[in-house]
Design an enzyme around this catalytic site. Sequence first.
Site, PDB file in Angstrom:
ATOM      1  N   SER B  11       0.854  -1.184   0.000  1.00  0.00           N
ATOM      2  CA  SER B  11       0.000   0.000   0.000  1.00  0.00           C
ATOM      3  C   SER B  11       0.892   1.236   0.000  1.00  0.00           C
ATOM      4  O   SER B  11       1.765   1.345  -0.857  1.00  0.00           O
ATOM      5  CB  SER B  11      -0.948  -0.063   1.209  1.00  0.00           C
ATOM      6  OG  SER B  11      -1.904   0.945   1.136  1.00  0.00           O
ATOM      7  N   HIS B  38      -2.366  -1.018  -3.568  1.00  0.00           N
ATOM      8  CA  HIS B  38      -3.476  -0.060  -3.465  1.00  0.00           C
ATOM      9  C   HIS B  38      -3.182   1.143  -4.341  1.00  0.00           C
ATOM     10  O   HIS B  38      -2.072   1.678  -4.300  1.00  0.00           O
ATOM     11  CB  HIS B  38      -3.623   0.428  -2.019  1.00  0.00           C
ATOM     12  CG  HIS B  38      -4.155  -0.636  -1.103  1.00  0.00           C
ATOM     13  ND1 HIS B  38      -4.055  -0.556   0.245  1.00  0.00           N
ATOM     14  CD2 HIS B  38      -4.806  -1.798  -1.361  1.00  0.00           C
ATOM     15  CE1 HIS B  38      -4.620  -1.624   0.799  1.00  0.00           C
ATOM     16  NE2 HIS B  38      -5.068  -2.404  -0.168  1.00  0.00           N
ATOM     17  N   ASP B 130      -5.356  -3.837   5.716  1.00  0.00           N
ATOM     18  CA  ASP B 130      -5.624  -4.803   4.649  1.00  0.00           C
ATOM     19  C   ASP B 130      -4.456  -5.792   4.585  1.00  0.00           C
ATOM     20  O   ASP B 130      -3.297  -5.401   4.703  1.00  0.00           O
ATOM     21  CB  ASP B 130      -5.794  -4.059   3.308  1.00  0.00           C
ATOM     22  CG  ASP B 130      -6.353  -4.955   2.219  1.00  0.00           C
ATOM     23  OD1 ASP B 130      -6.865  -6.049   2.535  1.00  0.00           O
ATOM     24  OD2 ASP B 130      -6.274  -4.554   1.036  1.00  0.00           O
TER      25      ASP B 130
END
Lengths: 290, 185
Positions: B11, B38, B130
Site C-alpha cells: 500500500s 493499493h 488490509d
Amino acid sequence: MLEIKLCCYLMSVVMSVSQPNLEDIELQLLLEGIYQYYGFDFRNYAVSSLKRRIRKILHAEELATISELQARILHDPDCLKRFLLGITVNVTSMFRDPSFFLAFRQKVIPLLRTYPYIRIWHAGCSEGQEVYSMAILLQEEGLYNRCRIYATDANEIVLQKAKSGIYPLGLMQQYTQLYLQAGGKQSFSEYYTAAYDSAIFRTTLRENIVFSQHNLATDRSFNEFNIILCRNVLIYFDSVLQQRVHQLFHESLCTFGILALGRQESLRLSPFANRYEDLDKREKIYRRLD
Amino acid sequence: MESRLVVVGASLGGMAALKVLLQELAPAFTFPIAIVQHRHKDSANQIIEFLQRSTSLIVKEVEDKDQIASGYVYLAPADYHLLIEADHFALSTDDPVFYARPSIDVLFESAADVYRERTIGIILTGANQDGAAGAAAVKACGGVVMVQDPATAQSPVMPEAAIARTSVDEILSLPEIAARLNRLC
Ligand SMILES: C[S@@+](CC[C@H](N)C(=O)[O-])C[C@H]1O[C@@H](n2cnc3c(N)ncnc32)[C@H](O)[C@@H]1O
C-alpha cells in the site's frame, strides 16, 4: 491391529490426495439444488467470487456450512430472495469509466448518425445508472429520439430500482465529475430533480427505455440490435458460460453491430473473436463484421 | 498445478518497495507473482511501465480469465478485486474491503483457497489493516507468509497488523525477502 493402522493411514492419504475440497462439493450441490428447484442457474459462475459472497451470506444467515444454507434456501423462498440479492455483484455507477463514454461519443456516435432507427441492449444493467448515462449521451448527440433501449438484468430487485430512476442525492457530486470527464455537454443537474435525499431522473430520459428481466445463462435472444453493451457482467461467469453469452450476442447483433465490454474484459476467449474488428481496442468496443 | 504462487500486498510506499523486491529476484524466477498495490481508481498504466523497468519477468495488468503462468508478474487492475481460480485469474467489482479495491485480503484468501500450502504471501509497507486477515488465511492453509520488517517499511502499520494477527514465518528486509524467494524457487 497393524492392518487397521495401515488402513487408517491409507485412508487419510487417499482423503488428502484425491478428495476434492468438501466446501467445493457443498457449493456444487447448492447450485444444482437451486437450479433444479427454482430454475436460477449459477452453476457456471466463476467459483472464486461465488465462494466469497456465499461466505458473506452464511455470516448474515448465521449458518456454519453451505449444506445448512442449502436446506434453508430450498425450504424457505424468502431465504432464496436474500440469496439472489447477495450472490450477484450489483455495484455500478453513472458514467463508470468515463473514457469509455468519451470513446463511444467519438467513435460510435458518428456511425449511428446514418441509421434511421437504433436498437440498443444493455445486458446486466443492474440499477440502471449505465442506461441513464447512455440516454443522456444520446440526447446530447441528438439521437435519442431514434433509439429504443432494452435494459435487462436477471435480478428483479435491481431492475425495480432501475425503472424508478431514483438514486441517492449524495452520489450526484461524484456522478457530475464522471459526467464531465465523459464529455458531458450540459450541466448534469439539469437531468434530475432533488427531493429530500433523492435525485429523481427526468422522465424524458426514460421514454425510450424498456426494462425487463432476462437471464444470460438461461434465456434466448429476443431481438436484433445495433448495439449491445455488456460491461462487468462476464467477469462473474466461467469460460463455458462466457462462450454461451458470446454466441447469444453474436446472434443478436446485426451486421456491423457494435459490442461493448467492460474495461478488463475482451473477446480473447470468445469463439467469435474473429467475427469482430476493434473499434476501440483499449475501451473494448468491437464491431461485428459479417 | 504443481507450481507455487506468490501473492504480494503493498500500500503506502509500495511502489518503491516493489521496485526493490523485483530488482532482487533472480531472472529465472519461475513462480508466478500476483500483486495488489493499493492505488487510485484512475491511476494510469504508468505503474506497469515503472515496475517493468525493474525486472526481466513480464509485468502485466490482469484481464479477466488470464492464465496464471510462470515468468509473469501480474498486477491487479485499479478498481477491481483480483481473485484466483484453478489455473487463471478472476476479477470482481464487489464492495471495497477496508476502503480498498483491489483488496489484499481478497487476493490472499482466494489464493489460499486454491493453492493452499503452495501459497507464499508477502506483506509490504502500508498504512492500513488490509492483508492481515489474508495472511492469516494463507497460514491456516499451511502456506508461507513473509512480512517486510516494519522497521524498514516506509509505513509500518500494515506489516505490524499482519504480524499481530497471525504467526508469520519471517520478518525480513526487502532484499532478504527476495533472497528467500530465490531460494524457494
Ligand atoms: C457489476 S453489475 C454491472 C452493471 C453495469 N453493466 C456496469 O458495468 O456498471 C453486474 C450485473 O449483472 C447481473 N447478472 C448477473 N448474472 C446475470 C445473468 N445470468 N443474466 C443477466 N444479468 C446477470 C447482476 O444482477 C448485476 O446487476
